[in-house]
Scaffold this motif. Structure first.
Motif, PDB file in Angstrom:
ATOM      1  N   ILE A 177      51.066  27.683  22.818  1.00 16.91           N
ATOM      2  CA  ILE A 177      49.724  28.079  22.342  1.00 16.91           C
ATOM      3  C   ILE A 177      48.648  27.767  23.383  1.00 16.91           C
ATOM      4  O   ILE A 177      47.811  28.623  23.682  1.00 16.91           O
ATOM      5  CB  ILE A 177      49.430  27.455  20.972  1.00 16.91           C
ATOM      6  CG1 ILE A 177      50.360  28.082  19.920  1.00 16.91           C
ATOM      7  CG2 ILE A 177      47.961  27.655  20.582  1.00 16.91           C
ATOM      8  CD1 ILE A 177      50.307  27.411  18.560  1.00 16.91           C
ATOM      9  N   PRO A 178      48.620  26.562  23.985  1.00 13.94           N
ATOM     10  CA  PRO A 178      47.615  26.366  25.045  1.00 13.94           C
ATOM     11  C   PRO A 178      47.843  27.263  26.254  1.00 13.94           C
ATOM     12  O   PRO A 178      46.886  27.656  26.929  1.00 13.94           O
ATOM     13  CB  PRO A 178      47.760  24.884  25.409  1.00 13.94           C
ATOM     14  CG  PRO A 178      49.076  24.457  24.879  1.00 13.94           C
ATOM     15  CD  PRO A 178      49.337  25.308  23.681  1.00 13.94           C
ATOM     16  N   ALA A 179      49.108  27.611  26.530  1.00 11.92           N
ATOM     17  CA  ALA A 179      49.374  28.547  27.627  1.00 11.92           C
ATOM     18  C   ALA A 179      48.778  29.911  27.311  1.00 11.92           C
ATOM     19  O   ALA A 179      48.199  30.574  28.188  1.00 11.92           O
ATOM     20  CB  ALA A 179      50.878  28.660  27.859  1.00 11.92           C
ATOM     21  N   ALA A 180      48.893  30.348  26.054  1.00  9.71           N
ATOM     22  CA  ALA A 180      48.300  31.628  25.650  1.00  9.71           C
ATOM     23  C   ALA A 180      46.780  31.588  25.782  1.00  9.71           C
ATOM     24  O   ALA A 180      46.155  32.567  26.205  1.00  9.71           O
ATOM     25  CB  ALA A 180      48.702  31.965  24.222  1.00  9.71           C
ATOM     26  N   ALA A 181      46.175  30.444  25.433  1.00 13.14           N
ATOM     27  CA  ALA A 181      44.723  30.310  25.569  1.00 13.14           C
ATOM     28  C   ALA A 181      44.306  30.440  27.027  1.00 13.14           C
ATOM     29  O   ALA A 181      43.326  31.130  27.350  1.00 13.14           O
ATOM     30  CB  ALA A 181      44.266  28.969  25.004  1.00 13.14           C
ATOM     31  N   ASP A 182      45.043  29.802  27.929  1.00 19.70           N
ATOM     32  CA  ASP A 182      44.719  29.897  29.351  1.00 19.70           C
ATOM     33  C   ASP A 182      44.869  31.327  29.862  1.00 19.70           C
ATOM     34  O   ASP A 182      44.085  31.788  30.699  1.00 19.70           O
ATOM     35  CB  ASP A 182      45.618  28.963  30.162  1.00 19.70           C
ATOM     36  CG  ASP A 182      45.197  27.504  30.034  1.00 19.70           C
ATOM     37  OD1 ASP A 182      44.107  27.241  29.498  1.00 19.70           O
ATOM     38  OD2 ASP A 182      45.973  26.626  30.464  1.00 19.70           O
ATOM     39  N   TYR A 183      45.887  32.021  29.366  1.00 19.54           N
ATOM     40  CA  TYR A 183      46.084  33.414  29.779  1.00 19.54           C
ATOM     41  C   TYR A 183      44.873  34.252  29.376  1.00 19.54           C
ATOM     42  O   TYR A 183      44.352  35.044  30.169  1.00 19.54           O
ATOM     43  CB  TYR A 183      47.359  33.969  29.147  1.00 19.54           C
ATOM     44  CG  TYR A 183      47.732  35.346  29.666  1.00 19.54           C
ATOM     45  CD1 TYR A 183      48.663  35.500  30.688  1.00 19.54           C
ATOM     46  CD2 TYR A 183      47.157  36.498  29.124  1.00 19.54           C
ATOM     47  CE1 TYR A 183      48.999  36.751  31.174  1.00 19.54           C
ATOM     48  CE2 TYR A 183      47.487  37.753  29.601  1.00 19.54           C
ATOM     49  CZ  TYR A 183      48.412  37.879  30.617  1.00 19.54           C
ATOM     50  OH  TYR A 183      48.729  39.123  31.096  1.00 19.54           O
ATOM     51  N   LEU A 184      44.411  34.093  28.141  1.00 17.08           N
ATOM     52  CA  LEU A 184      43.257  34.854  27.666  1.00 17.08           C
ATOM     53  C   LEU A 184      42.005  34.517  28.475  1.00 17.08           C
ATOM     54  O   LEU A 184      41.220  35.401  28.830  1.00 17.08           O
ATOM     55  CB  LEU A 184      43.019  34.579  26.190  1.00 17.08           C
ATOM     56  CG  LEU A 184      44.089  35.088  25.218  1.00 17.08           C
ATOM     57  CD1 LEU A 184      43.804  34.575  23.806  1.00 17.08           C
ATOM     58  CD2 LEU A 184      44.179  36.605  25.219  1.00 17.08           C
ATOM     59  N   LEU A 185      41.813  33.236  28.760  1.00 13.38           N
ATOM     60  CA  LEU A 185      40.646  32.832  29.539  1.00 13.38           C
ATOM     61  C   LEU A 185      40.682  33.422  30.941  1.00 13.38           C
ATOM     62  O   LEU A 185      39.668  33.892  31.462  1.00 13.38           O
ATOM     63  CB  LEU A 185      40.558  31.307  29.603  1.00 13.38           C
ATOM     64  CG  LEU A 185      40.195  30.605  28.297  1.00 13.38           C
ATOM     65  CD1 LEU A 185      40.403  29.103  28.414  1.00 13.38           C
ATOM     66  CD2 LEU A 185      38.759  30.910  27.892  1.00 13.38           C
ATOM     67  N   ASP A 186      41.860  33.397  31.559  1.00 18.47           N
ATOM     68  CA  ASP A 186      41.991  33.957  32.905  1.00 18.47           C
ATOM     69  C   ASP A 186      41.764  35.467  32.927  1.00 18.47           C
ATOM     70  O   ASP A 186      41.480  36.033  33.986  1.00 18.47           O
ATOM     71  CB  ASP A 186      43.385  33.660  33.471  1.00 18.47           C
ATOM     72  CG  ASP A 186      43.454  32.298  34.137  1.00 18.47           C
ATOM     73  OD1 ASP A 186      42.433  31.588  34.136  1.00 18.47           O
ATOM     74  OD2 ASP A 186      44.524  31.940  34.657  1.00 18.47           O
ATOM     75  N   HIS A 187      41.925  36.106  31.775  1.00 14.58           N
ATOM     76  CA  HIS A 187      41.731  37.548  31.698  1.00 14.58           C
ATOM     77  C   HIS A 187      40.414  37.919  31.009  1.00 14.58           C
ATOM     78  O   HIS A 187      40.284  38.985  30.427  1.00 14.58           O
ATOM     79  CB  HIS A 187      42.933  38.205  31.005  1.00 14.58           C
ATOM     80  CG  HIS A 187      44.170  38.188  31.851  1.00 14.58           C
ATOM     81  ND1 HIS A 187      44.956  37.059  31.974  1.00 14.58           N
ATOM     82  CD2 HIS A 187      44.737  39.135  32.651  1.00 14.58           C
ATOM     83  CE1 HIS A 187      45.963  37.324  32.800  1.00 14.58           C
ATOM     84  NE2 HIS A 187      45.850  38.565  33.229  1.00 14.58           N
ATOM     85  N   GLY A 188      39.446  36.999  31.092  1.00 17.12           N
ATOM     86  CA  GLY A 188      38.071  37.336  30.729  1.00 17.12           C
ATOM     87  C   GLY A 188      37.693  37.185  29.277  1.00 17.12           C
ATOM     88  O   GLY A 188      36.761  37.842  28.816  1.00 17.12           O
TER      89      GLY A 188
END
Length: 386
Positions: A177-188
């Motif tokens: 779940i935190p990995a998914a959050a980082d992915y979303l943040l990195d993609h704006g």
């Protein structure tokens, strides 16, 4: 995540003039009305945009929505706790993370391949369905092996040890779940939450479904725009002013109105109130202060003096060289400058909602130039007669 969908790069090919001309008949027939149905959109409450006098104001406190009774009854207790904790820590809506978890795996409860072990047919794994297999259709955005010691984690990838147990495990929700959050943040995600979700899985139906679940999981109403306000209104220019600060109160009102439309959908031929095309957005923004400018981008280009590049300021219009055979001569796309190389625009059907983006970018059509509508003699006359 990252199933077999091909992402079509956004383009400026949606010519506002042609869309308007063709779209009038469709609008009368009711097609645009259908297109303008408001889709539930997610809000990152990173900032609160106050439409008071002067520029939109910036605050930076994180406000997460409360969980609805439906969320408490339908999301496993451990998953709900992780979603909420990670949302608070990362500054991203916990209910959007929960929406992804629901669509991807029913919060880890699906018994299909790749949820608790192995991979699905595209190489995705875990409750958040990260690409975790080299050479697969989904690729390996996780990085390294699906389960690996922390010291073996490669530099590339989003895999992490979220619970501090020394293991990076794509099947563990505390890591995924935190990995998914980082992915979303990195993609704006803080600028355009819909576009970030689209990057997670390249299909607009997927974006809509995730946000529908996000709305169900939130207590009370839930709409999108504050996430974009963070990037714009909490950013300072080189002169120390907030992005979107116009030279005078009249232009500020135009800029504030345009920025307030963020999160609404692009609608072919749309002039509001629930959706707009590019020229419809800027037309209505100036109409909000009692100034009528032309409807289509080609005519807007000829309204107001041209401004040399480098001298543009918030409220000016930026035009792009998008032209196709059979269309009127002139630029086929327009946005409103808000400062520091940024504009607010309604881009195209597949480009996400109205948002703030860079205008001088290699990913965009060439810029034809800038205009200042309120310096047009017609606009000055209208203001004098108000």
């Amino acid at each position: 995540m990252l199933r077999l969908f091909v992402r079509v790069p956004p383009s400026d090919d949606g010519n506002c003039a042609t869309q308007f001309a063709i779209g009038v008949g469709l609008f009368i027939a009711g097609v645009v009305t259908i297109a303008m149905v408001v889709i539930p959109l997610a809000t990152v409450n990173q900032s609160v945009a106050n439409l008071t006098s002067g520029a939109l104001k910036c605050t930076s406190e994180t406000e997460q929505v409360e969980a609805s009774g439906y969320a408490e009854n339908s999301i496993p207790e451990n998953y709900l706790e992780i979603y909420q904790r990670v949302g608070e820590e990362k500054g991203i809506p916990w209910n959007v993370l929960a929406g992804i978890g629901q669509v991807e795996s029913h919060h880890g409860r699906w018994d299909g391949p790749g949820i608790t072990e192995g991979h699905n047919d595209w190489g995705a794994a875990g409750p958040m369905q990260f690409g975790a297999l080299d050479g697969s259709a989904a690729g390996n955005s996780w990085g390294g092996e699906p389960i690996m010691p922390v010291e073996d984690r490669p530099e590339e990838g989003y895999g992490q040890d979220g619970n501090g147990d020394g293991i990076v495990n794509v099947y563990d929700p505390e890591d995924a779940i935190p990995a998914a959050a980082d992915y979303l943040l990195d993609h704006g995600a803080k600028e355009d939450i819909r576009q970030a979700i689209y990057a997670y899985n390249h299909a607009w139906w997927y974006v809509d479904e995730v946000l529908e679940w996000a709305e169900k999981y939130a207590e009370g109403s839930y709409t999108a725009s504050a996430s974009i306000a963070t990037a714009v209104n909490c950013t300072l220019t080189a002169d120390g002013n907030f992005i979107g600060s116009a030279p005078d109160d009249l232009v500020q009102a135009v800029v504030d109105w345009a920025l307030a439309q963020r999160g609404k959908p692009y609608v072919w031929g749309g002039t509001g109130p629930n959706g707009f095309d590019c020229s419809g957005l800027v037309m209505r923004a100036y109409e909000s202060i009692g100034v009528t400018i032309p409807r289509i981008s080609q005519d807007q280009w000829n309204f107001g003096p041209r401004i040399p590049k480098g001298q543009e300021q918030p409220g000016d219009l930026v035009f792009f060289d998008v032209q196709r055979p059979g269309e009127p001569p002139g630029p086929g796309h327009v946005g409103m400058v808000i400062g520091d190389g940024l504009m607010v625009e309604a881009w195209c059907t597949n480009c996400g909602p109205i948002a703030v983006r860079e205008y001088d970018s290699p990913n965009r059509a060439p810029i034809m130039g800038f205009t200042r509508p309120l310096e047009a003699p017609e606009a000055k006359a209208q203001l004098e007669n108000r």
